[in-house]
Design an enzyme around this catalytic site. Structure first.
Site, PDB file in Angstrom:
ATOM      1  N   SER A   1      13.808  -8.904  12.177  1.00  0.00           N
ATOM      2  CA  SER A   1      13.833 -10.085  11.302  1.00  0.00           C
ATOM      3  C   SER A   1      12.567 -10.901  11.543  1.00  0.00           C
ATOM      4  CB  SER A   1      15.103 -10.910  11.554  1.00  0.00           C
ATOM      5  OG  SER A   1      15.238 -11.903  10.566  1.00  0.00           O
ATOM      6  N   ASN A   2      12.575 -12.151  11.172  1.00  0.00           N
ATOM      7  CA  ASN A   2      11.401 -13.008  11.385  1.00  0.00           C
ATOM      8  C   ASN A   2      11.859 -14.452  11.599  1.00  0.00           C
ATOM      9  OD1 ASN A   2      11.519 -14.353   8.671  1.00  0.00           O
ATOM     10  ND2 ASN A   2      11.308 -12.218   8.035  1.00  0.00           N
ATOM     11  N   HIS A   3      10.896 -15.346  11.797  1.00  0.00           N
ATOM     12  CA  HIS A   3      11.227 -16.726  12.196  1.00  0.00           C
ATOM     13  C   HIS A   3      11.548 -17.658  11.024  1.00  0.00           C
ATOM     14  CE1 HIS A   3      10.281 -16.038  16.341  1.00  0.00           C
ATOM     15  NE2 HIS A   3       9.075 -15.585  16.041  1.00  0.00           N
TER      16      HIS A   3
ATOM     17  N   ALA B   1      11.306 -14.826   3.276  1.00  0.00           N
ATOM     18  CA  ALA B   1      10.433 -13.984   4.103  1.00  0.00           C
ATOM     19  C   ALA B   1      11.159 -12.646   4.248  1.00  0.00           C
ATOM     20  CB  ALA B   1      10.214 -14.644   5.450  1.00  0.00           C
TER      21      ALA B   1
END
Ligand code: C5P
Length: 402
Positions: free
Chosen positions: A208-210, A276
């Site tokens: 995943s991402n922030h 995102a």
């Protein structure tokens, strides 16, 4: 018009504070969420208990709670509010606002606030017409604050003249009218993607991402507050919305987000692709937790996820407005413009990780909006709420109104 609006009600120390009790009640009845801030002198005229009972929120007056040391962040309050109303605004508070004398919580919050400010003066007639007060009110107007003029009549001193705080019903009307004039997205259907996607590797691990989703949620709120019907396709985030005009469609993976968006984009007037999205996912998702192997490397084969923005761009219809985002670290404008063209978008919102206060997780962002016609709109670092306003202003003024 005020339903769901977050209002800071700043009360300073004048006898008209008793009318502010009614104003607080009217705001709450209109569906607004009200946070009262009182100056030390205001508490001599009405009690915090009165205001906290009416608003169902503890009143803030000091910089911190004495017995616990809990700090009250004027910065967060300033960013939280959709509007700040100072009523009554005494000559002293007006002077402090005009000159930045930040010696109480009301003034520090005012100085930190990014929302529209409404000031309802109340004082004796001679104080009101003193050149200092006249000049200070002019200064407040020059900062873009809205001054709700006091009316003429009998004052607390029994003198007759200008200085009575406007009646609570009329202050409420000024606020309602202010928000009503911004219903410029009424009847529009807006589809927004927000947050990260989460791509499972096994039942425990994921890619995943922030992304916090804050930007997408702020755009959803802004569009809904301006009258649009919003569908918010959201990856896993710790945010929620109580706005009745926003329908949240929760998704986890890019495949799910793609499906949800493709099923709804045809009917949308505006599509904002703020999520995102993970570019890749694991080709195989193990159904059991993967065990540590005998070698010191592990290869997971990744396969490409659909590019949702590109897919929407490929099947766009006449009159539909498409807005993308680009988070870049180098050659920002060039990369952003290439994405705008490749994905067939009308505008792309560029934020650079090089800029302080921009990008993931923060409450602020610093963006440039690049348009298909070559225009570049550059903005200061500001709250994501105000960035959302800038983006929607461009959508409305440059596209929907044309
Ligand atoms: O990841 P990239 O920089 O290409 O993202 C640019 C834009 O495309 C963003 O608006 C993002 O939401 C969108 N996008 C998407 N689906 C992807 C990748 C990006 O909708 N798989």
């Amino acid at each position: 018009m005020l339903k769901g609006k977050k209002i800071i009600l700043g009360v300073s120390g004048g006898i008209a504070a008793y009318k502010t009790v009614i104003l607080a009640r009217l705001l709450v009845k209109s569906g607004a969420e009200v946070q009262v801030i009182m100056t030390p002198n205001a508490k001599e005229f009405i009690t915090p208990l009165t205001m906290s009972t009416i608003t169902s929120k503890p009143v803030i007056s000091d910089f911190f709670t004495a017995n616990t040391g809990e700090w009250h962040s004027h910065v967060n309050l300033g960013l939280w509010a959709d509007a700040m109303v100072v009523a009554p605004a005494t000559a002293s508070t007006i002077a402090k606002m005009a000159h930045g004398v930040a010696d109480n919580m009301l003034i520090t919050t005012y100085l930190s606030s990014k929302s529209p400010i409404f000031v309802a003066p109340a004082m004796d007639l001679d104080m009101m017409r003193h050149p200092t007060t006249v000049h200070n009110l002019e200064l407040l107007k020059s900062y873009g604050n809205h001054v709700i003029e006091p009316t003429e009549g009998e004052l607390a001193s029994h003198l007759v003249g200008k200085g009575r705080m406007e009646e609570p019903e009329n202050i409420l009307k000024v606020l309602s009218d202010y928000f009503a004039t911004t219903e410029d997205m009424a009847g529009r259907r807006v589809l927004i993607t927000a947050g990260p996607t989460v791509e499972n590797i096994d039942p425990v691990r994921f890619i995943s991402n922030h992304s916090s989703g804050k930007m997408g949620y702020a755009i959803a709120e802004e569009c809904a507050n301006r009258g649009a019907e919003v569908t918010l396709v959201s990856g896993p985030v710790s945010l929620s919305t109580a706005n009745e005009r926003i329908t949240v469609v929760p998704v986890t993976t890019a495949i799910e987000m793609h499906e949800s968006v493709m099923a709804r984009c045809e009917e949308s007037d505006v599509v904002v692709l703020c999520a995102a999205v993970a570019d890749y996912r694991a080709e195989q998702v193990c159904d059991k937790k993967m065990k540590r192997g005998s070698t010191n490397t592990l290869t997971i084969k990744l396969v490409e996820n659909p590019d949702i923005a590109k897919a929407v761009g490929a099947k766009r219809h006449d009159g539909q407005i498409l807005v993308g985002f680009a988070l870049e670290t180098d050659n920002e404008e060039e990369h952003a413009r290439a994405k705008l063209e490749k994905k067939n978008l009308d505008m792309i919102v560029l934020n650079s990780l090089q800029d302080k206060g921009a990008g993931f997780g923060t409450d602020t962002n610093k963006v440039k909006i690049l348009e298909r016609n070559g225009a570049i709109n550059a903005y200061e670092c500001k709250s994501k709420k105000m960035v959302a306003k800038d983006i929607v202003d461009i959508v409305v003024n440059n596209y929907l109104k044309k």
